[in-house]
Every structure is written in structure tokens, then in C-alpha cells.
Design an enzyme around this catalytic site. Structure first.
Site, PDB file in Angstrom:
ATOM      1  N   ASP A 245       5.161  -2.759   7.292  1.00  0.00           N
ATOM      2  CA  ASP A 245       3.734  -3.125   7.254  1.00  0.00           C
ATOM      3  C   ASP A 245       2.894  -1.871   7.562  1.00  0.00           C
ATOM      4  O   ASP A 245       3.348  -0.768   7.285  1.00  0.00           O
ATOM      5  CB  ASP A 245       3.478  -4.283   8.234  1.00  0.00           C
ATOM      6  CG  ASP A 245       2.276  -5.140   7.831  1.00  0.00           C
ATOM      7  OD1 ASP A 245       1.238  -4.557   7.460  1.00  0.00           O
ATOM      8  OD2 ASP A 245       2.359  -6.375   7.893  1.00  0.00           O
ATOM      9  N   HIS A 268       2.462   0.071   4.713  1.00  0.00           N
ATOM     10  CA  HIS A 268       1.230  -0.328   4.056  1.00  0.00           C
ATOM     11  C   HIS A 268       0.074   0.624   4.336  1.00  0.00           C
ATOM     12  O   HIS A 268      -1.080   0.273   4.172  1.00  0.00           O
ATOM     13  CB  HIS A 268       0.859  -1.765   4.454  1.00  0.00           C
ATOM     14  CG  HIS A 268       1.848  -2.793   3.974  1.00  0.00           C
ATOM     15  ND1 HIS A 268       1.682  -4.138   4.163  1.00  0.00           N
ATOM     16  CD2 HIS A 268       3.017  -2.659   3.297  1.00  0.00           C
ATOM     17  CE1 HIS A 268       2.717  -4.801   3.626  1.00  0.00           C
ATOM     18  NE2 HIS A 268       3.545  -3.908   3.108  1.00  0.00           N
TER      19      HIS A 268
END
Ligand SMILES: *[C@@H]1O[C@H](CO)[C@@H](O)[C@H](O)[C@H]1NC(C)=O
Ligand SMILES: *[C@@H]1O[C@H](CO)[C@@H](O)[C@H](O)[C@H]1NC(C)=O
Ligand SMILES: *[C@@H]1O[C@H](CO)[C@@H](O)[C@H](O)[C@H]1NC(C)=O
Ligand SMILES: *[C@@H]1O[C@H](CO)[C@@H](O)[C@H](O)[C@H]1NC(C)=O
Ligand SMILES: *[C@@H]1O[C@H](CO)[C@@H](O)[C@H](O)[C@H]1NC(C)=O
Ligand SMILES: *[C@@H]1O[C@H](CO)[C@@H](O)[C@H](O)[C@H]1NC(C)=O
Ligand SMILES: *[C@@H]1O[C@H](CO)[C@@H](O)[C@H](O)[C@H]1NC(C)=O
Ligand SMILES: *[C@@H]1O[C@H](CO)[C@@H](O)[C@H](O)[C@H]1NC(C)=O
Ligand SMILES: *[C@@H]1O[C@H](CO)[C@@H](O)[C@H](O)[C@H]1NC(C)=O
Ligand SMILES: *[C@@H]1O[C@H](CO)[C@@H](O)[C@H](O)[C@H]1NC(C)=O
Ligand SMILES: *[C@@H]1O[C@H](CO)[C@@H](O)[C@H](O)[C@H]1NC(C)=O
Ligand SMILES: *[C@@H]1O[C@H](CO)[C@@H](O)[C@H](O)[C@H]1NC(C)=O
Length: 428
Positions: A245, A268
């Protein structure tokens, strides 16, 4: 593929630190033999003769470090002893010795401590239980929590292994949390496979994190590297972060965040937000991201806000960013919905303004190099200078799309339609 990949320069610096560290421990131990609260003699081994009056080593408090015995109680006892030491002429230190693996259930290390500053030196491995039953009595959804400790130092070349894989199919727990702290220094450690985010910084002022190596598989859900919220003056630098993430997420009630020389990927990207979920009032300002690189990430420089929130995200700079095969290198998304489709559009949102992008270069694996997707409230005063994003595929081109954003751009490829384009002077 996880964990063993490191930025070479970070690895070298850590190696240097390790040798530095040995000499520091030795110097401290010589210095402290006359004090009641003797520190350990050596980083590992040799502590038996000092255990009788040492704060020094977790094994003095019964920790075994065989990777199977539950050492939680021993760690809590050792922490209590550390925290009870009255201010001495040097900083009381607790050592988690190297070449051992300490299995800990969820534990809460509480301050304030009597000494002005305390140090936990992690040289060995701290391991999380690998069964869900081992995680009962988890305070504040946290495995290792440091609460209300000021001038805390947690450093060393050790490892924190969250054994997260058992959780990745379920909703889960963060690994390490610093809550209500000031002047925190956290450096040198390797953080692996957190069940959820690896490190969270909450209600802290003046925290510095560096030389960290944070790693979890690209496919692991919600395994953010570092999450910051309700904090001021936080600096994260010279670290490698590759997870499933956000590498770093800068969340609500933060100001004065410096993010420098971070190698991010997979993951991310570095995100401001998400902000304004469930109608929340959120504020983020003075965020400075510089000299960072993104390799194979879903996003690069990202700002994400939910519909229906209020407040602001402003005075944000992304400078000197290198991109390698990034899906969405630059993105502001005011319709963030966490991958779901069912968010309604509302009449309010967190206002995004005064965001600067300077010196961003590299490649994009998708089509959308730059995306400003703002609502009617507008994203204002966006400044872009010296941006050159090309497709990873030499046969293809990339685009910038822009809705409800205003500001200026200069020497920016691809060209961003809704910004005013200033003359490109490459000398500047
Ligand atoms: C879980 O940890 C125990 C030791 O605490 C070990 O014996 C066992 O093999 C581990 N199981 C898995 C699935 O890793
Ligand atoms: C931290 O300090 C606050 C305020 O003094 C207190 O309410 C809270 O219980 C403390 N938390 C822990 C885990 O010690
Ligand atoms: C830990 O931090 C202290 C205080 O900043 C520093 O003196 C020491 O060198 C550090 N140790 C390591 C291993 O980084
Ligand atoms: C982390 O711990 C788990 C056991 O819980 C183990 O299977 C895994 O290999 C460890 N990871 C590393 C990188 O040592
Ligand atoms: C995930 O949660 C469910 C329901 O709480 C539980 O039955 C299951 O054992 C959990 N899975 C793992 C891998 O722990
Ligand atoms: C911030 O923390 C550092 C230790 O990391 C300390 O040296 C410095 O004095 C602190 N700054 C302020 C303004 O308190
Ligand atoms: C962030 O970096 C800038 C420039 O390097 C510096 O002026 C500022 O004090 C730093 N802020 C923090 C919170 O470290
Ligand atoms: C990007 O990551 C890939 C895959 O891990 C690696 O092979 C490559 O060397 C990295 N590129 C750069 C420029 O760091
Ligand atoms: C815009 O942001 C920059 C960088 O954070 C800051 O120096 C400047 O003061 C901000 N401008 C205004 C008008 O707030
Ligand atoms: C909300 O507005 C955006 C931008 O105009 C649009 O792309 C999206 O489809 C709208 N969502 C809903 C649920 O109406
Ligand atoms: C607009 O951005 C520029 C460049 O960062 C900054 O100097 C200026 O203060 C900003 N103005 C406002 C009103 O935010
Ligand atoms: C932009 O980057 C591409 C790929 O590296 C390069 O070929 C091109 O010359 C660059 N354009 C400018 C204006 O720097």
C-alpha cells in the site's frame, strides 16, 4: 522477493552504523559501570555479570529469544525498569540483543519515563505470533505500542517481523505505533510483513525516522509503510519502503512533514490523505517531499480526498522525483472512494491548494502521467516546473488530464490543459 532488496547506499550506511554502534556500546558501558543503572557491556553475550544491576538487556529480565517462548512479560518488566531509571548522566538503554529472536504478543510500552530520554536498541529480531490466538488483548489494534514517551530513541540494526501473512486475508492490526511522543528518533531497523501498516506516528511532535528498511509483498493489503496523523514536524529520510500500500501516508492534522531520499516501490506511492472520509474536517499543510524515487508503484505523488469532507490540504511540494514504470505518477483525486464504486458526489470536499511539482522525471506504465481530478470547489494554485514524464513503452505516449484545477506550468511534458502555460526557459 520481499525484504532482501535494499537500496545499496542505505545498506552501506547501515553497515557503517553497525560498526559505529559496537564502539558506542563499549564506550557507554565503560562510562556507566560506576552508575547504579549499569548498561550492558556488550551488544550480545557478556551481559551475565551485569544483569544483577543492569537496566541493560531484555535477557536479564527473563527473555529467552528462541523465537518460540513468549517473551512479552520479560519485555514489559525490562521496559518498566528502564522507565523507572532516574535521569542519569547518559541515556538509559535497553538492548534487544542480536542473533536472537524474541516472540512478543501485543505489548504496550507506557510512559512517561522518569529519565528525560530513554533508548531501546534493537539488534536482534522481534517476532509476532504466527497464529491469530496469539494476538488476543491487542490494545488499540496495535502489536507494539509506545505511548506517552518523550525523547524516545528506538534504533539499531535489528528486525521487526510482523508475521503478517496470517492476517492479510482478514481485517487486521498495525505493527508499531508511536503515540503521543515528542522528539522521537527511530532509525536503522528492518520492518517486515506487518499485518496492517508498519509504523504509525500519532500525536507526535518533532519525530525523525531514518535508515529504515520497510518491506512487505506487493500483494499484501493495507500494509502502508509509515502513516502520520495528528502530528507536527515529522521528518522521514534515507529509507527504503516497498509494501502493498502507501509507502508513506500523510493524514489528517499534520503540519511540517519532510520526506527526503525515500526509495519507494512496490507500493502505492507517497500520499497526502486520504482526507475527509465520512464528512470529516481534515487539515494537512507544509508537506515537503524531495529527492524521492518511485519504482513500479501504482502512484507516485498523490493527493486523495473523499467527497463530503471539509478542511484543506495546502502548501505541499513534490521536488526532484524520479519515476520508473509508475502507473499514475502525479495524481490529485478529489473523488477518492478506496477502490469502491458507491461513493456519492457531495457539495463539499477538502480543498486542495498551493501544490508545487518541480523536477519530476521518468516513466509511466499507463496512459495517465498527470491527473488532476478536482470538483467544483477547484484545486487552486497548482505549480508545475520541469516535468518530463514519458511512457515506459517507447511506442506509446502519455497524457495529462485536468478537471477543475488552476495554476501555472512551465517546461512540463505532457502539457496540462487547464493550467496557464508559461514560457519554458530551461536555464531556470
Ligand atoms: C509458528 O511458530 C512456531 C513457533 O512459535 C513454529 O513452531 C511453527 O512452525 C510456526 N508455524 C508457521 C506456520 O510458521
Ligand atoms: C497516555 O497519556 C494519556 C494522557 O495522560 C492517558 O490518558 C493515557 O491513558 C496514556 N496512555 C497509555 C497507554 O498509557
Ligand atoms: C541510536 O541513537 C543514539 C542517539 O541519537 C545514537 O547515539 C546511536 O548512535 C544510535 N545507534 C544506532 C545503532 O543507530
Ligand atoms: C517472519 O516470520 C515468519 C514466521 O512468523 C517467518 O516465516 C518469516 O520467514 C520471517 N521473515 C523473515 C524475512 O525472516
Ligand atoms: C479470518 O477471520 C475469520 C473470521 O473472523 C476466521 O474464521 C479465520 O480463521 C481468520 N483467518 C485467519 C487466517 O486467521
Ligand atoms: C527535535 O528532536 C531532536 C532529536 O531527534 C532534538 O535534537 C531537537 O532538539 C528537537 N527539536 C526541538 C525543537 O525540540
Ligand atoms: C524540512 O526541510 C526544510 C528544508 O530542508 C527545512 O527548512 C525544515 O526545517 C525541515 N522541516 C522539518 C520539520 O524537518
Ligand atoms: C526497479 O525495480 C526493479 C524490480 O524490483 C529492479 O529490477 C530495477 O533495478 C529497479 N530500477 C531502479 C532504477 O531502481
Ligand atoms: C505556498 O506553499 C509554499 C510551500 O509550502 C509556502 O512557502 C508558501 O508560503 C505558500 N503560500 C501561501 C500563500 O500560503
Ligand atoms: C462524481 O463526479 C465525478 C466528476 O464529475 C464523476 O466522474 C463521477 O462519475 C461522479 N460520481 C457519481 C457517483 O455521480
Ligand atoms: C502559489 O504558489 C507559489 C509557488 O509555490 C507560491 O509562491 C505562492 O505563495 C502561492 N500562492 C498562494 C495564494 O497560495
Ligand atoms: C524527456 O525525457 C525523454 C526520455 O528520457 C527524453 O528523450 C527527452 O529528451 C526529454 N525531454 C526534455 C524536454 O527534456
Amino acid at each position: 522477493m520481499k525484504s532482501k532488496r535494499r537500496d545499496r547506499s542505505i545498506e552501506e550506511e547501515q553497515r557503517e552504523e553497525r560498526s559505529e554502534l559496537l564502539s558506542i556500546v563499549l564506550v557507554l558501558s565503560i562510562f556507566s559501570t560506576g552508575l547504579g543503572h549499569g548498561l550492558v557491556n556488550e551488544a550480545s553475550g557478556g551481559f551475565n555479570e551485569t544483569c544483577k544491576d543492569a537496566v541493560g538487556d531484555v535477557t536479564c529480565y527473563g527473555a529467552i529469544g528462541d523465537g518460540e517462548t513468549d517473551d512479552s512479560e520479560a519485555f514489559l518488566k525490562a521496559w518498566k525498569a528502564l522507565c523507572e531509571v532516574e535521569a542519569a548522566s547518559d541515556i538509559p538503554m535497553l538492548v534487544v540483543p542480536m542473533e536472537k529472536e524474541f516472540l512478543l504478543k501485543p505489548v504496550t510500552f507506557e510512559g512517561p519515563c522518569k529519565s528525560d530520554s530513554v533508548q531501546v536498541q534493537v539488534l536482534g529480531t522481534i517476532l509476532a505470533p504466527n497464529t491469530t490466538e496469539g494476538w488476543t488483548n491487542c490494545y488499540a489494534n496495535t502489536w507494539l505500542g509506545f505511548w506517552n514517551v518523550s525523547n524516545l530513541i528506538v534504533n539499531g540494526s535489528g528486525e521487526i517481523n510482523g508475521s503478517g501473512s496470517i492476517w492479510w486475508k482478514n481485517f487486521s492490526i498495525q505493527a508499531l505505533r508511536f503515540y503521543n511522543c515528542s522528539n522521537l528518533q527511530h532509525s536503522g531497523l528492518t520492518h517486515l510483513d506487518s499485518p496492517r501498516n508498519h509504523i504509525s506516528i500519532i500525536f507526535c511532535d518533532n519525530a525523525t525516522l531514518y535508515h529504515l528498511n520497510i518491506s512487505a509483498p506487493e500483494s499484501s493489503p493495507n500494509t502502508d509503510g509509515v502513516d502520520i496523523s495528528s502530528s507536527t514536524n515529522v521528518s522521514i529520510h534515507d529509507s527504503y519502503i516497498g509494501t502493498g500500500d502507501d509507502c508513506i501516508a500523510v493524514n489528517d492534522k499534520t503540519t511540517g512533514i519532510n520526506i527526503t531520499r525515500i526509495v519507494c516501490g512496490p507500493g502505492h506511492g507517497i500520499s497526502v490523505g486520504s482526507l475527509g472520509a465520512n464528512g470529516a474536517y481534515a487539515t494537512v499543510e507544509e508537506v515537503y517531499v524531495n529527492n524521492c524515487s518511485f519504482n513500479g508503484t501504482l502512484n507516485g505523488a498523490r493527493i486523495k480526498t473523499w467527497q463530503g469532507g471539509s478542511g484543506y490540504a495546502r502548501n505541499i511540494i513534490f521536488e526532484q522525483v524520479t519515476l520508473v514504470d509508475v502507473q499514475n505518477p502525479i495524481i490529485i483525486d478529489q473523488f477518492y472512494c478506496n477502490g469502491k464504486q458507491d461513493c456519492q458526489n457531495e457539495t463539499s470536499s477538502v480543498q486542495v491548494s498551493n501544490v508545487t511539482y518541480i523536477g519530476i522525471e521518468g516513466t509511466c506504465v499507463g496512459l495517465d502521467a498527470i491527473t488532476f481530478n478536482c470538483d467544483e470547489i477547484m484545486c487552486t494554485n497548482i505549480t508545475m516546473k520541469h516535468i518530463n514524464i514519458t511512457s515506459s513503452d517507447p511506442e506509446k505516449s502519455v497524457v495529462a488530464s485536468c478537471k477543475n484545477a488552476e495554476g501555472n506550468s512551465e517546461c512540463t511534458i505532457p502539457e496540462v490543459p487547464c493550467l496557464t502555460i508559461d514560457e519554458c526557459d530551461n536555464q531556470k
